[in-house]
Design a protein around this motif. Sequence first.
Motif, PDB file in Angstrom:
ATOM      1  N   UNK A 216      -2.988  16.687  -2.613  1.00 62.29           N
ATOM      2  CA  UNK A 216      -3.956  16.076  -3.520  1.00 62.29           C
ATOM      3  C   UNK A 216      -4.201  14.605  -3.266  1.00 62.29           C
ATOM      4  N   UNK A 217      -3.782  14.110  -2.131  1.00 64.69           N
ATOM      5  CA  UNK A 217      -4.079  12.725  -1.769  1.00 64.69           C
ATOM      6  C   UNK A 217      -5.457  12.684  -1.136  1.00 64.69           C
ATOM      7  N   UNK A 218      -6.201  11.616  -1.423  1.00 65.71           N
ATOM      8  CA  UNK A 218      -7.531  11.464  -0.842  1.00 65.71           C
ATOM      9  C   UNK A 218      -7.640  10.143  -0.110  1.00 65.71           C
ATOM     10  N   UNK A 219      -8.457  10.146   0.904  1.00 64.22           N
ATOM     11  CA  UNK A 219      -8.778   8.914   1.609  1.00 64.22           C
ATOM     12  C   UNK A 219     -10.229   8.600   1.308  1.00 64.22           C
ATOM     13  N   UNK A 220     -10.452   7.456   0.681  1.00 66.36           N
ATOM     14  CA  UNK A 220     -11.809   7.008   0.376  1.00 66.36           C
ATOM     15  C   UNK A 220     -12.245   5.984   1.404  1.00 66.36           C
ATOM     16  N   UNK A 221     -13.181   5.137   0.990  1.00 62.01           N
ATOM     17  CA  UNK A 221     -13.726   4.130   1.900  1.00 62.01           C
ATOM     18  C   UNK A 221     -12.892   2.862   1.964  1.00 62.01           C
ATOM     19  N   UNK A 222     -11.900   2.722   1.094  1.00 65.45           N
ATOM     20  CA  UNK A 222     -11.005   1.581   1.169  1.00 65.45           C
ATOM     21  C   UNK A 222     -11.218   0.505   0.117  1.00 65.45           C
ATOM     22  N   UNK A 223     -12.195   0.676  -0.759  1.00 67.65           N
ATOM     23  CA  UNK A 223     -12.441  -0.333  -1.792  1.00 67.65           C
ATOM     24  C   UNK A 223     -11.542  -0.190  -3.014  1.00 67.65           C
ATOM     25  N   UNK A 224     -10.930   0.972  -3.182  1.00 66.42           N
ATOM     26  CA  UNK A 224     -10.027   1.193  -4.313  1.00 66.42           C
ATOM     27  C   UNK A 224     -10.708   1.456  -5.640  1.00 66.42           C
ATOM     28  N   UNK A 225     -12.020   1.633  -5.639  1.00 66.49           N
ATOM     29  CA  UNK A 225     -12.756   1.814  -6.902  1.00 66.49           C
ATOM     30  C   UNK A 225     -12.265   3.022  -7.688  1.00 66.49           C
ATOM     31  N   UNK A 226     -12.158   4.172  -7.028  1.00 67.84           N
ATOM     32  CA  UNK A 226     -11.728   5.366  -7.756  1.00 67.84           C
ATOM     33  C   UNK A 226     -10.258   5.300  -8.141  1.00 67.84           C
ATOM     34  N   UNK A 227      -9.421   4.661  -7.342  1.00 68.48           N
ATOM     35  CA  UNK A 227      -8.009   4.515  -7.719  1.00 68.48           C
ATOM     36  C   UNK A 227      -7.876   3.671  -8.980  1.00 68.48           C
ATOM     37  N   UNK A 228      -8.567   2.531  -9.040  1.00 68.67           N
ATOM     38  CA  UNK A 228      -8.537   1.687 -10.246  1.00 68.67           C
ATOM     39  C   UNK A 228      -9.095   2.441 -11.451  1.00 68.67           C
ATOM     40  N   UNK A 229     -10.165   3.175 -11.217  1.00 68.34           N
ATOM     41  CA  UNK A 229     -10.817   3.913 -12.295  1.00 68.34           C
ATOM     42  C   UNK A 229      -9.904   5.007 -12.841  1.00 68.34           C
ATOM     43  N   UNK A 230      -9.310   5.797 -11.951  1.00 69.12           N
ATOM     44  CA  UNK A 230      -8.409   6.865 -12.404  1.00 69.12           C
ATOM     45  C   UNK A 230      -7.207   6.295 -13.144  1.00 69.12           C
ATOM     46  N   UNK A 231      -6.648   5.221 -12.625  1.00 68.04           N
ATOM     47  CA  UNK A 231      -5.498   4.600 -13.289  1.00 68.04           C
ATOM     48  C   UNK A 231      -5.876   4.173 -14.710  1.00 68.04           C
ATOM     49  N   UNK A 232      -7.034   3.560 -14.859  1.00 64.98           N
ATOM     50  CA  UNK A 232      -7.499   3.098 -16.161  1.00 64.98           C
ATOM     51  C   UNK A 232      -7.782   4.275 -17.099  1.00 64.98           C
TER      52      UNK A 232
END
Length: 193
Positions: free
Chosen positions: A132-148
């Motif tokens: 379930x790990x994903x590699x995005x474009x590197x901006x971290x937008x979805x990681x910050x969003x999911x964490x929030x």
Amino acid sequence: MNVHDEKILLRKTAAARRENIHERMGSAAGELLAARFVEALTDRLAPGIVVSLYRAMRDEIDLEPLGDALAAYGVVAALPVMQRADAPLAFRSWRAGDAMNDAAFGVREPAGGKTVIPDILAIPLLAFDALGQRLGYGGGYYDRTLRSLRAEGDVLAVGVAYDEQETASVPVDDWDESLDMIVTDRRTIVLGA
């Protein structure tokens, strides 16, 4: 090689692979993914539920068929809106035909719409693995969003991709957020089940 360098290398190979898949599959993949997504989440789809989609850019799998399918359930479709480079995404309600604005990185965002909080996020990616790990474009937008969003309550993170975007292992940093489910044009993977 450190995680940062591993991600850079994987982004290059994953982007080339996705481009090749996109050229081969065309719009058929979006139709197949829409059917699988609805089948996998039918029990969660109801009027008023907010599902965040995205407007496909470059060779991302097209979610327009999914948006059409979700409309029959009365869900509220939303699109992400970038606020600042270091902030989580915001989400605005959206319907096909609504006015759009050009934003950073070639992204199209709703020009208007009500700010909403998604219950389900359909998340684009370059690569994913069986954990379930994903590699995005590197901006971290979805990681910050999911964490929030996860700190505030229950949200379902669904990676959407061509099936062939799976890779053996995605390098992970401490701040990377994992997916709850992955829906592709060929299968559905439920993580933690």
